[in-house]
Design an enzyme around this catalytic site. Structure first.
Site, PDB file in Angstrom:
ATOM      1  N   ASP A 183       5.361  31.769  28.924  1.00 49.48           N
ATOM      2  CA  ASP A 183       6.168  32.758  29.603  1.00 49.48           C
ATOM      3  C   ASP A 183       7.469  32.867  28.779  1.00 49.48           C
ATOM      4  O   ASP A 183       7.777  31.965  27.986  1.00 49.48           O
ATOM      5  CB  ASP A 183       6.448  32.282  31.029  1.00 49.48           C
ATOM      6  CG  ASP A 183       7.418  33.170  31.746  1.00 49.48           C
ATOM      7  OD1 ASP A 183       7.207  34.398  31.747  1.00 49.48           O
ATOM      8  OD2 ASP A 183       8.422  32.650  32.297  1.00 49.48           O
ATOM      9  N   ASP A 191      10.967  34.627  29.970  1.00 53.20           N
ATOM     10  CA  ASP A 191      12.217  34.469  30.721  1.00 53.20           C
ATOM     11  C   ASP A 191      12.180  33.166  31.523  1.00 53.20           C
ATOM     12  O   ASP A 191      11.318  32.984  32.380  1.00 53.20           O
ATOM     13  CB  ASP A 191      12.398  35.659  31.687  1.00 53.20           C
ATOM     14  CG  ASP A 191      12.484  36.994  30.948  1.00 53.20           C
ATOM     15  OD1 ASP A 191      13.331  37.105  30.051  1.00 53.20           O
ATOM     16  OD2 ASP A 191      11.699  37.913  31.262  1.00 53.20           O
ATOM     17  N   GLY A 203       9.860  35.876  37.559  1.00 53.66           N
ATOM     18  CA  GLY A 203       8.455  36.021  37.150  1.00 53.66           C
ATOM     19  C   GLY A 203       7.761  37.286  37.611  1.00 53.66           C
ATOM     20  O   GLY A 203       6.677  37.600  37.138  1.00 53.66           O
ATOM     21  N   ARG A 256       9.283  44.361  37.252  1.00 49.18           N
ATOM     22  CA  ARG A 256      10.457  45.164  37.607  1.00 49.18           C
ATOM     23  C   ARG A 256      10.232  45.951  38.891  1.00 49.18           C
ATOM     24  O   ARG A 256      11.078  45.976  39.788  1.00 49.18           O
ATOM     25  CB  ARG A 256      10.782  46.123  36.448  1.00 49.18           C
ATOM     26  CG  ARG A 256      12.153  46.757  36.551  1.00 49.18           C
ATOM     27  CD  ARG A 256      12.351  47.732  35.392  1.00 49.18           C
ATOM     28  NE  ARG A 256      11.955  47.149  34.124  1.00 49.18           N
ATOM     29  CZ  ARG A 256      11.612  47.843  33.036  1.00 49.18           C
ATOM     30  NH1 ARG A 256      11.638  49.173  33.052  1.00 49.18           N
ATOM     31  NH2 ARG A 256      11.244  47.246  31.922  1.00 49.18           N
ATOM     32  N   SER A 274       7.612  40.814  31.298  1.00 47.06           N
ATOM     33  CA  SER A 274       8.676  41.734  30.884  1.00 47.06           C
ATOM     34  C   SER A 274       8.191  42.821  29.929  1.00 47.06           C
ATOM     35  O   SER A 274       7.448  42.556  28.994  1.00 47.06           O
ATOM     36  CB  SER A 274       9.799  40.950  30.207  1.00 47.06           C
ATOM     37  OG  SER A 274      10.761  41.842  29.696  1.00 47.06           O
ATOM     38  N   LYS A 275       8.680  44.033  30.171  1.00 50.66           N
ATOM     39  CA  LYS A 275       8.405  45.135  29.247  1.00 50.66           C
ATOM     40  C   LYS A 275       9.422  45.138  28.110  1.00 50.66           C
ATOM     41  O   LYS A 275       9.357  45.959  27.206  1.00 50.66           O
ATOM     42  CB  LYS A 275       8.444  46.470  30.000  1.00 50.66           C
ATOM     43  CG  LYS A 275       7.317  46.566  31.020  1.00 50.66           C
ATOM     44  CD  LYS A 275       7.177  47.931  31.626  1.00 50.66           C
ATOM     45  CE  LYS A 275       5.881  47.977  32.444  1.00 50.66           C
ATOM     46  NZ  LYS A 275       5.670  49.195  33.172  1.00 50.66           N
ATOM     47  N   ASN A 276      10.383  44.213  28.179  1.00 50.97           N
ATOM     48  CA  ASN A 276      11.408  44.107  27.139  1.00 50.97           C
ATOM     49  C   ASN A 276      11.184  42.890  26.241  1.00 50.97           C
ATOM     50  O   ASN A 276      12.088  42.498  25.496  1.00 50.97           O
ATOM     51  CB  ASN A 276      12.791  43.986  27.787  1.00 50.97           C
ATOM     52  CG  ASN A 276      13.128  45.218  28.616  1.00 50.97           C
ATOM     53  OD1 ASN A 276      13.142  46.330  28.091  1.00 50.97           O
ATOM     54  ND2 ASN A 276      13.375  45.036  29.900  1.00 50.97           N
ATOM     55  N   ASP A 291       7.960  29.000  34.326  1.00 49.66           N
ATOM     56  CA  ASP A 291       9.064  28.515  35.169  1.00 49.66           C
ATOM     57  C   ASP A 291       9.016  29.115  36.569  1.00 49.66           C
ATOM     58  O   ASP A 291       9.847  28.769  37.404  1.00 49.66           O
ATOM     59  CB  ASP A 291      10.420  28.881  34.547  1.00 49.66           C
ATOM     60  CG  ASP A 291      10.676  30.374  34.619  1.00 49.66           C
ATOM     61  OD1 ASP A 291       9.809  31.142  34.160  1.00 49.66           O
ATOM     62  OD2 ASP A 291      11.722  30.781  35.172  1.00 49.66           O
TER      63      ASP A 291
HETATM   64  C1  BG6 Z   1      10.017  38.396  34.068  1.00 50.20           C
HETATM   65  C2  BG6 Z   1      11.291  37.977  34.764  1.00 50.20           C
HETATM   66  O1  BG6 Z   1       9.812  37.639  32.922  1.00 50.20           O
HETATM   67  O2  BG6 Z   1      10.079  39.779  33.716  1.00 50.20           O
HETATM   68  C3  BG6 Z   1      11.520  38.858  35.971  1.00 50.20           C
HETATM   69  O3  BG6 Z   1      11.186  36.624  35.176  1.00 50.20           O
HETATM   70  C4  BG6 Z   1      11.534  40.319  35.544  1.00 50.20           C
HETATM   71  O4  BG6 Z   1      12.734  38.513  36.589  1.00 50.20           O
HETATM   72  C5  BG6 Z   1      10.233  40.656  34.821  1.00 50.20           C
HETATM   73  O5  BG6 Z   1      11.637  41.154  36.697  1.00 50.20           O
HETATM   74  C6  BG6 Z   1      10.165  42.099  34.332  1.00 50.20           C
HETATM   75  O6  BG6 Z   1      11.091  42.280  33.307  1.00 50.20           O
HETATM   76  P1  BG6 Z   1      11.511  43.660  32.661  1.00 50.20           P
HETATM   77  O7  BG6 Z   1      12.263  43.209  31.438  1.00 50.20           O
HETATM   78  O8  BG6 Z   1      10.261  44.429  32.331  1.00 50.20           O
HETATM   79  O9  BG6 Z   1      12.341  44.395  33.648  1.00 50.20           O
HETATM   80 MG    MG Z   2       9.709  33.152  33.713  1.00 52.63          MG
END
Ligand code: BG6
Ligand code: MG
Length: 219
Positions: A8, A10, A45, A48, A115-117, A169
């Protein structure tokens, strides 16, 4: 036998929870919604769109889909801008050392993030080269606690779940790993990730030596 590791992002490789908190807080303040660190913890986790639904439910708010997407995009713009300040100094202690060790021992390594980032975060950390496969929020449609992102990552690695260890986590992340029949390592407190096969308080304790000693029959 363990041949691969799926991480993972974040909360395992880097701590973005505070950046997510600041961005959701800004949006919530603009909308006159209540948002605090306890509520932020519930977003660990999850995707969004699931996150904004949790915040809206908490505030007894309902809006049409288009408005919800617009607000989630607004939060994301604030979050993405804050990532510009992230540097290779921002690995969680122990994370870069473990990734380096795994590569030197020849293990296959994948990212399995909601995450998309993720690509931007990896770029800021200069971490992209550690991963054979990058699974992120764009790779699958069903997010954690569904096992899909980890199944995507293991399939792309060419490995079965029983040959992979997932590092997570989030409570829902460990749920996802277990649903996919992966071995799991939880990073964080007992009440959050105590259901993992093995748990460490932080990534600093999660060395390859410790992981191998726990799963000794699998190495
Ligand atoms: C997860 C985070 O890794 O990514 C979450 O733990 C978050 O808190 C999720 O909402 C989506 O992330 P993003 O960057 O696409 O908004
Ligand atoms: Mg995480």
């Amino acid at each position: 036998m363990i041949k691969g590791f799926i991480f993972d992002l974040d909360g395992v490789i880097t701590d973005t929870a505070e950046l997510h908190y600041t961005a959701w807080k800004k949006l919530s303040d603009d909308m006159d919604w209540h948002f605090d660190r306890d509520l932020n913890e519930k977003l660990r986790g999850i995707s969004r769109m699931d996150s904004i639904k949790v915040i809206m439910d908490h505030n007894d708010v309902s809006l049409d889909d288009e408005a919800v997407v617009e607000l989630a995009t607004k939060k994301n713009d604030i979050y993405v801008e804050s990532l510009d300040d992230m540097t290779p100094e921002d690995y969680l202690p122990g994370a870069r050392e473990l990734l380096t060790h795994l590569r030197s021992e020849g293990f296959r390594v994948a990212l399995g993030s909601a995450s998309k980032n993720a690509n931007k975060v990896l770029k800021q950390l200069n971490a992209t080269h550690f991963f054979d496969v990058i699974g992120d929020g764009n790779s699958v449609s069903k997010s954690k606690p569904a096992p899909d992102i980890f199944l995507y990552a293991s399939e792309k690695l060419g490995l079965s779940p029983e040959n992979c260890i997932v590092f997570e986590d989030a409570e829902k992340g460990i749920d996802a790993a277990k649903a996919g029949k992966f071995h799991s390592v939880g990073i964080g407190p007992e009440e959050r990730v105590g259901h993992a096969d093995i748990r460490f308080d932080t990534m600093k304790e999660a060395t390859l030596f410790e992981v191998k000693s726990h799963f000794k029959d699998l190495f």
